[in-house]
Design an enzyme around this catalytic site. Structure first.
Site, mmCIF file in Angstrom:
data_model
loop_
_atom_site.group_PDB
_atom_site.id
_atom_site.type_symbol
_atom_site.label_atom_id
_atom_site.label_comp_id
_atom_site.label_asym_id
_atom_site.label_seq_id
_atom_site.Cartn_x
_atom_site.Cartn_y
_atom_site.Cartn_z
ATOM 1 N N HIS A 83 -11.662 23.024 56.095
ATOM 2 C CA HIS A 83 -12.282 21.687 56.690
ATOM 3 C C HIS A 83 -11.451 21.586 58.168
ATOM 4 O O HIS A 83 -11.680 20.564 58.858
ATOM 5 C CB HIS A 83 -11.618 20.530 56.030
ATOM 6 N N LYS B 33 -12.892 6.231 63.188
ATOM 7 C CA LYS B 33 -12.332 7.447 62.532
ATOM 8 C C LYS B 33 -10.898 7.319 62.593
ATOM 9 O O LYS B 33 -10.355 6.486 63.281
ATOM 10 C CB LYS B 33 -12.947 8.252 63.469
ATOM 11 N N ARG B 34 -9.973 8.285 61.883
ATOM 12 C CA ARG B 34 -8.729 8.255 62.101
ATOM 13 C C ARG B 34 -8.389 8.358 63.446
ATOM 14 O O ARG B 34 -9.139 9.022 64.244
ATOM 15 C CB ARG B 34 -8.367 9.399 61.284
ATOM 16 N N LYS C 76 -9.575 13.415 68.498
ATOM 17 C CA LYS C 76 -10.795 12.581 68.604
ATOM 18 C C LYS C 76 -10.847 11.813 69.819
ATOM 19 O O LYS C 76 -11.946 11.056 69.844
ATOM 20 C CB LYS C 76 -10.714 11.785 67.226
ATOM 21 N N THR D 212 -18.481 13.138 59.791
ATOM 22 C CA THR D 212 -19.529 12.464 58.978
ATOM 23 C C THR D 212 -19.772 11.086 59.609
ATOM 24 O O THR D 212 -21.048 10.518 59.207
ATOM 25 C CB THR D 212 -19.087 12.375 57.497
ATOM 26 N N LYS E 243 -23.484 8.570 59.675
ATOM 27 C CA LYS E 243 -23.671 7.304 59.217
ATOM 28 C C LYS E 243 -24.276 6.529 60.043
ATOM 29 O O LYS E 243 -24.870 5.786 60.070
ATOM 30 C CB LYS E 243 -22.300 6.825 58.714
HETATM 31 C C1 LIG Z 1 -16.886 8.419 57.162
HETATM 32 C C2 LIG Z 1 -15.518 7.901 57.089
HETATM 33 C C3 LIG Z 1 -14.674 8.764 57.997
HETATM 34 C C4 LIG Z 1 -15.023 9.749 58.673
HETATM 35 O O1 LIG Z 1 -15.375 9.561 60.097
HETATM 36 P P1 LIG Z 1 -15.181 10.749 61.095
HETATM 37 O O2 LIG Z 1 -15.900 9.890 62.442
HETATM 38 O O3 LIG Z 1 -16.309 11.741 60.757
HETATM 39 O O4 LIG Z 1 -13.823 11.143 61.451
HETATM 40 C C5 LIG Z 1 -13.185 8.247 57.919
HETATM 41 N N1 LIG Z 1 -12.985 7.136 57.160
HETATM 42 C C6 LIG Z 1 -13.912 6.308 56.571
HETATM 43 C C7 LIG Z 1 -13.380 5.184 56.142
HETATM 44 C C8 LIG Z 1 -15.036 6.775 56.551
HETATM 45 O O5 LIG Z 1 -16.006 6.029 55.962
#
Ligand SMILES: *Cc1c(COP(=O)(O)O)cnc(C)c1O
Length: 816
Positions: free
Chosen positions: A359, A550-551, A556, A658, A662
């Site tokens: 990952h 995102k985190r 990022k 991911t 979304k």
């Molecule tokens: C999808 C998701 C992530 C991953 O987000 P990235 O932008 O791909 O880092 C992190 N936290 C939550 C709550 C999510 O639903």
């Protein structure tokens, strides 16, 4: 649909019955919690019936199954998901309505199951949804954390961590299975014995035994036929072991051991993309792997006795990152020490059972445990790892004779400083398949991370680009858009997401554009209400909703977004007529509690937000919102309302992402770098329907090779200089100059490790292109529709189909 035939009246009857007979209350006294639990109980009547049928069918057919090992599952809430997957949503909504209860309010009362940090844990949740939907025999295995990821509060702009107690009111979705408790050894020492045949026998005398108590969460597939389980292990003190100590007069010692045992599943480590190397974390990993392997072997033996010859035909174990890699030496231990199998035979089985998903390439995230710690906690496993390594080193020697450099590079044991066990190496050597999570990432895994392993085993490496379940991430979270899609292309797209492509023919249709953007506006109004409720900040749904969720991590680059916001603020102050469409920048992000700079960035976003939002010279055009406690249920509210999706990691750093999928699925347009799955999103939607900026992986490598110097950008670009200097002033933190200076320092003195300054100008231009397109309402609507229409590739069903095809060799098993 199994339960679709269940009528509203039957559901109503069941809910009322559970209020009375399960919860001991009634319609007049029941509070929201009671309604939630009674509704869950009514749903569970369907769930548990299908669970029973599924288990019976799998047992009867003696099916090969995949066992997904993951330290994290970010499930979020389950009620809406289960209702949709059972086809009971509308009937339940009506049933509650007739009882004077609003289903949305009931669902809002459910706590998130936040047993994960971010993308990796959410991926596991999407995958088990797809596995059940595709009627594949599968079990998820993990840890039953008492406290999931911390709840984030913002106080005076700063992140405060509060404990998450998701089970305070009980969890109606889980079933305790005390009949399947496992006992797990830890610590102690290894005794070497010689068997009657002269064979060396190793006996591990543990210093502590803990119990693993399984909790099963039923995972309902879409359509409601297959209900698989997610089995999560809770640690408990083992009675007999501690009674010995107790009887010997050591009451306090016995109690201390209880506390130790029960600590194992207490908390989720809140680190994302960092490896801390803490003893308890290693114990967590071993604990859930050992429990799960025992569980798998118990089930196998029930059908096959002591005949191990069919094990590799029945069992495949997918390792979600290296967190469960200790399962590899654990299976060797069981086969060699307990089943008294020859090493070669045991290794032949082991390396046909495990597959490993990588990952990350970030060096700070690659797991390595100190040999000293592993010897202390798992003395026998360390010996086995040494043996695996010795045999592998012999192969390396044969391939590259007299090449100590390559041996030290490929060795599972890292020498030099303190000796360390490299879990990535162990995973590659012990698995028959290794995959990355996006095309570019898998290429870098092969070429940069493990080039020699790829040379030894060229067919071992593959790619499975990540995906998301469209049931949660479109159907359930965006019901209005889902209904519009149903009306145009029928309602089977949640199972066949490629069908969304048919929406493409409406991309230019003014009536459809109006409907599509009308729903987007409705969702923005709803989010604006939520923002008001959570922060007191007023935002206009006519503004561009520009979202980065995102985190929080330097790679990022939330700080790049922040620098650009500050530049916009400065442009507006210097030129009140500065031509831009009103824009709201929304953030959601948790920082690891020990990650100082990440917390500083959250603080800076909030301080800039405070200033901008209250500056009447600009706040009709620019607003900044940081929504606290980002989690799955908040994502479900933000994503349907997004116009712009910020995916701005330094090229080469985000394995896949991911969140990007979304957001695009819900009609947001990506503003992103050529990184992770952004590249594949661009391929699907076309270059006209995405805003790509920044240095590519090749250009990033070149920048570093040429001695990247962030000061060059600081002195060359007056806007960069102005915003960085602004951070050091007390403009945003009156009376506290320097409160935001750490960000500036990281970008200058500390070298800007993620190239924010190198990408700033290109980012700024891409943002102008976003602004320009948004003002052309039709062009924007068209691009947004094309984004939704072209996300078919990113359904997690496609990922699971690829895993089945390339790695698992599983067959669906029809239940019902
Ligand atoms: C999808 C998701 C992530 C991953 O987000 P990235 O932008 O791909 O880092 C992190 N936290 C939550 C709550 C999510 O639903």
């Amino acid at each position: 649909m199994v339960a679709a035939s269940l009528t509203k009246d039957k559901i109503k009857e069941s809910i009322v019955n559970h209020l009375h007979c399960t919860l001991g209350t009634d319609e007049n006294k029941a509070n929201n919690h009671a309604w939630w639990k009674a509704t869950c109980a009514a749903i569970n009547e369907q769930v548990l019936e299908q669970l029973r049928k599924t288990q019976k069918t799998h047992y009867f057919n003696d099916t090969r199954a995949v066992h997904y090992f993951s330290a994290e599952y970010l499930m979020g809430r389950l009620m809406s998901n289960n209702l949709h997957n059972l086809g009971m949503f509308d009937a339940t909504e009506q049933a509650l309505h007739e009882l004077g209860i609003n289903l949305t309010d009931v669902m809002e009362g459910e706590p998130d199951m936040a047993l994960g940090n971010g993308g990796l844990g959410r991926l596991a949740a999407c995958y088990i949804d797809s596995l059940a939907t595709m009627e594949l025999p599968a079990l998820g295995y993990g840890l039953h954390y008492e406290h999931g990821l911390f709840r984030q509060e913002i106080q005076n702009g700063a992140q405060i961590e509060r404990p998450d107690s998701w089970r305070d009111y009980g969890n109606p979705w889980e079933i305790c299975r005390p009949e399947s408790i496992q006992e797990i050894p830890l610590y102690g020492y290894v005794e070497t014995k010689y068997g009657h045949d002269g064979r060396i026998q190793k006996e591990w005398h543990p210093g502590l035994i803990v119990k693993g108590l399984p909790w099963d969460i039923p995972i309902v597939g879409y359509g409601g036929n297959t209900v698989n389980v997610l089995r999560l292990w809770e640690s408990q003190a083992s009675d007999y072991f501690n009674w010995d100590v107790f009887n010997a007069g050591g009451y306090l010692d016995a109690h201390a051991e209880n506390v130790k045992a029960e600590t194992i599943s207490k908390v989720l480590y809140p680190n994302d993309e960092t490896h801390a190397g803490k003893e308890l974390r290693l114990i967590q990993q071993y604990f859930f792997c050992a429990c799960s392997l025992k569980d798998i072997i118990r089930r196998y033996k029930r059908a096959h006795g002591d005949d191990w010859s069919r094990f590799v035909d029945q069992v495949v174990i997918q390792l979600n990152d290296t967190h469960p890699a200790i399962a590899i030496p654990e299976l060797m231990r069981i086969l060699v020490d307990r089943a008294e199998m020859d090493w070669d035979k045991a290794w032949n089985i082991t390396t046909k059972v495990f597959a490993y998903t990588n990952h990350t390439l970030l060096p700070e995230a690659l797991e390595k445990w100190s040999v000293r710690l592993m010897e202390h906690v798992l003395p026998r496993h360390l010996e086995i790892i040494y043996e695996i390594n010795q045999r592998f080193m012999d192969e390396v020697d044969a391939r590259w004779p007299n090449n100590p450099g390559i041996k030290s590079k490929l060795s599972i044991i890292e020498e030099g400083g303190e000796k360390m066990v490299r879990m990535g190496h162990l995973s590659v050597i012990g698995s028959y398949a290794v995959n990355g999570v996006a095309e570019i990432h898998s290429k870098l895994v092969k070429e940069d991370l493990f080039p020699e392993f790829n040379e030894i085993w060229p067919t071992k490496f593959t790619n499975v680009t990540n995906g998301i379940t469209p049931r949660r991430w479109l159907k359930a979270c965006n019901p209005e858009l889902s209904k519009l899609i149903d009306s145009k292309i029928g309602d089977d797209w949640p199972l066949h997401l490629d069908k969304l492509r048919e929406l493409g023919k409406y991309a230019d249709d003014p009536a459809f554009q109006e409907q599509f953007m009308g729903i987007k506006r409705q969702n923005k109004v709803a989010l604006a209400d939520e923002v008001m409720k959570l922060t007191g900040i007023e935002i206009s749904p006519d503004a561009i909703f520009d979202i980065q969720i995102k985190r929080l991590h330097e790679y990022k680059r939330q700080h790049l977004n922040l620098l650009h916001i500050m530049a916009l603020y400065k442009r507006l102050l210097e030129n009140p007529g500065y031509d831009m469409h009103p824009r709201v920048f929304l953030f959601g992000a948790k920082a690891a509690p020990g990650y100082k700079l990440a917390k500083d960035i959250i603080y800076a976003i909030n301080k800039v937000a405070e200033k901008v939002n209250n500056d009447t010279r600009v706040n009709h055009k620019l607003k900044v919102v940081f929504l606290p406690n980002y989690r799955v249920s908040l994502a479900e509210k933000m994503i349907p309302a997004a116009d712009v999706s910020q995916q701005i990691s330094t090229a080469g750093k985000e394995a896949s992402g991911t969140g990007n999928m979304k957001l695009a699925l819900n009609g947001a347009i990506t503003l992103g770098t050529l990184d992770g799955a952004n590249i594949e999103i661009a391929e699907e939607v076309g270059d006209e329907n995405i805003f790509i900026f920044g240095n590519t992986v090749e250009q990033v490598n070149e920048l570093w090779a040429n001695g990247y110097n962030p000061y060059d950008y600081y002195y060359k670009n007056p806007e960069i200089k102005a915003v960085l200097d602004w951070l050091e002033s007390d403009y945003f933190t009156p009376g506290k100059p320097g409160a935001l200076a750490s960000i500036k320092h990281s970008l200058l003195e500390h070298g800007d490790a993620y190239l924010a300054l190198a990408d700033f100008e290109s980012y700024s231009e891409a943002n102008k292109a976003v602004d320009k397109l948004y003002r052309d309402k039709k062009a924007w609507a068209k691009a947004a529709i094309i984004n939704t229409a072209n996300m078919g590739k990113f359904t997690s069903d496609r990922c699971i189909a690829e895993y089945v095809d390339k790695i698992w060799r599983l067959k669906p098993c029809n239940v019902d």
